[in-house]
Write an enzyme that holds these catalytic residues in place. Structure first.
Site, mmCIF file in Angstrom:
data_model
loop_
_atom_site.group_PDB
_atom_site.id
_atom_site.type_symbol
_atom_site.label_atom_id
_atom_site.label_comp_id
_atom_site.label_asym_id
_atom_site.label_seq_id
_atom_site.Cartn_x
_atom_site.Cartn_y
_atom_site.Cartn_z
ATOM 1 N N ASP A 1 -1.401 0.266 11.980
ATOM 2 C CA ASP A 1 0.049 0.201 11.790
ATOM 3 C C ASP A 1 0.718 1.567 11.944
ATOM 4 O O ASP A 1 0.053 2.608 12.002
ATOM 5 C CB ASP A 1 0.394 -0.406 10.411
ATOM 6 C CG ASP A 1 -0.504 0.124 9.283
ATOM 7 O OD1 ASP A 1 -1.119 1.190 9.463
ATOM 8 O OD2 ASP A 1 -0.571 -0.524 8.236
ATOM 9 N N ASN B 1 -0.392 -5.234 -3.818
ATOM 10 C CA ASN B 1 0.056 -6.625 -3.677
ATOM 11 C C ASN B 1 -0.839 -7.425 -2.731
ATOM 12 O O ASN B 1 -0.477 -8.515 -2.308
ATOM 13 C CB ASN B 1 1.516 -6.660 -3.204
ATOM 14 C CG ASN B 1 1.696 -6.008 -1.831
ATOM 15 O OD1 ASN B 1 0.724 -5.618 -1.191
ATOM 16 N ND2 ASN B 1 2.935 -5.895 -1.380
ATOM 17 N N HIS C 1 -1.731 -6.594 0.339
ATOM 18 C CA HIS C 1 -1.487 -6.492 1.784
ATOM 19 C C HIS C 1 -2.644 -5.804 2.490
ATOM 20 O O HIS C 1 -3.369 -5.000 1.899
ATOM 21 C CB HIS C 1 -0.138 -5.821 2.092
ATOM 22 C CG HIS C 1 -0.066 -4.342 1.862
ATOM 23 N ND1 HIS C 1 1.097 -3.700 1.497
ATOM 24 C CD2 HIS C 1 -0.993 -3.354 1.966
ATOM 25 C CE1 HIS C 1 0.870 -2.402 1.390
ATOM 26 N NE2 HIS C 1 -0.389 -2.167 1.672
ATOM 27 N N GLU D 1 2.465 -8.046 4.542
ATOM 28 C CA GLU D 1 2.879 -8.208 3.152
ATOM 29 C C GLU D 1 2.713 -9.665 2.721
ATOM 30 O O GLU D 1 2.542 -10.548 3.573
ATOM 31 C CB GLU D 1 4.355 -7.793 3.021
ATOM 32 C CG GLU D 1 4.632 -6.344 3.414
ATOM 33 C CD GLU D 1 4.200 -5.331 2.360
ATOM 34 O OE1 GLU D 1 3.314 -5.629 1.531
ATOM 35 O OE2 GLU D 1 4.763 -4.216 2.354
#
Ligand code: F6R
Length: 244
Positions: free
Chosen positions: A69, A138, A140, A145
């Site tokens: 990313d 979380n 990810h 996400e």
């Protein structure tokens, strides 16, 4: 195949184990196609890979890399861009050919079209042999996400507030943290022939436990890894707390 979990004592051991794992794959296949992650977690692993290159001659001359990313809108020379991170932490210190490294272009004029090109580049390289991952609090992976579809491909995403706040520590203020990023999709990641996920510290314990044992749900993106045929987590004791 269930996720294989290796629990190690601390961050130092995690970093050495991860680097050894990558070095072994690289010795077995000198033209390895390696998927790379950024963030705090792989830093120790990259330090050890640099040492293995400099002191033991680990050869990266034929390696091809694809990063997961990049922030949208950050130029490659920006200190918080993942281009900058990869140069400083790894590429500048090993004998990899710059033309063999690929990181999503945060400045692409047409980001949507660029994402398709990135997928095509991965395919043209023969697919990813070994993908290194971190995990967000979380759950990810990459910047996929919660809520990211399991069949998602490389695309532009909006970062959640949790992720922007977590990453704000690297910027001067929260406002400076980009709002969008380009990320490989979950389906893209799942096509890697092998996956190695690293997690360190108590803040990752819940995400790790839910990824390994929890229901497969898009609310915890890393839980998709339960479907992968060859996925290993290396976690330190603090991150393994929830595994019971
Ligand atoms: C980075 C990436 C992210 C990080 C995750 C954990 O390329 O894809 O998914 O792996 O946010 O970040 P750290 O390691 O900083 O806790």
């Amino acid at each position: 195949m269930p996720i294989k979990v290796i629990v190690v004592k601390d961050y130092e051991e995690l970093s050495l184990r991860a680097a050894r794992h990558i070095a072994k794959a690289l010795r077995a296949k000198p033209n390895l196609v390696l998927g790379l992650a950024t963030g705090s977690t792989p830093e120790g692993c990259y330090r050890e890979l640099v040492r293995l290159h400099q002191e033991e001659g680990l050869d990266f001359s034929q390696v091809v890399t694809f990063n997961l990313d990049e922030y949208l809108g950050l130029p490659p020379e920006h200190e918080q861009s993942y281009h900058y991170y990869m140069r400083k932490k790894l590429f500048d210190h090993i004998n990899i050919r710059p033309e063999n490294t690929h990181i999503p272009d945060g400045l692409a004029e047409d980001p949507e079209a660029y994402c398709q090109e990135y997928e095509a580049m991965i395919r043209a390289a023969g697919g990813i042999d070994l993908q290194l991952l971190g995990i967000g609090r979380n759950g990810h992976i990459g910047f996929n996400e919660p809520g990211s579809p399991f069949d998602s491909r490389t695309r532009v995403v909006k970062l959640t507030e949790t992720t922007r706040r977590d990453n704000a520590r690297f910027f001067r203020s929260l406002e400076e943290v980009p709002i969008h990023a380009v990320t490989m999709g979950l389906a893209t990641i799942m096509e890697a022939r092998e996956i190695l996920l690293l997690a360190s510290g108590a803040s990752k314990a819940e995400a790790v436990a839910r990824a390994v044992k929890g229901p497969k749900t898009t609310e915890l993106p890393a839980s998709i890894l339960q479907d992968h045929a060859n996925c290993t987590f290396i976690v330190d004791e603090a991150a393994a707390e929830g595994l019971g």
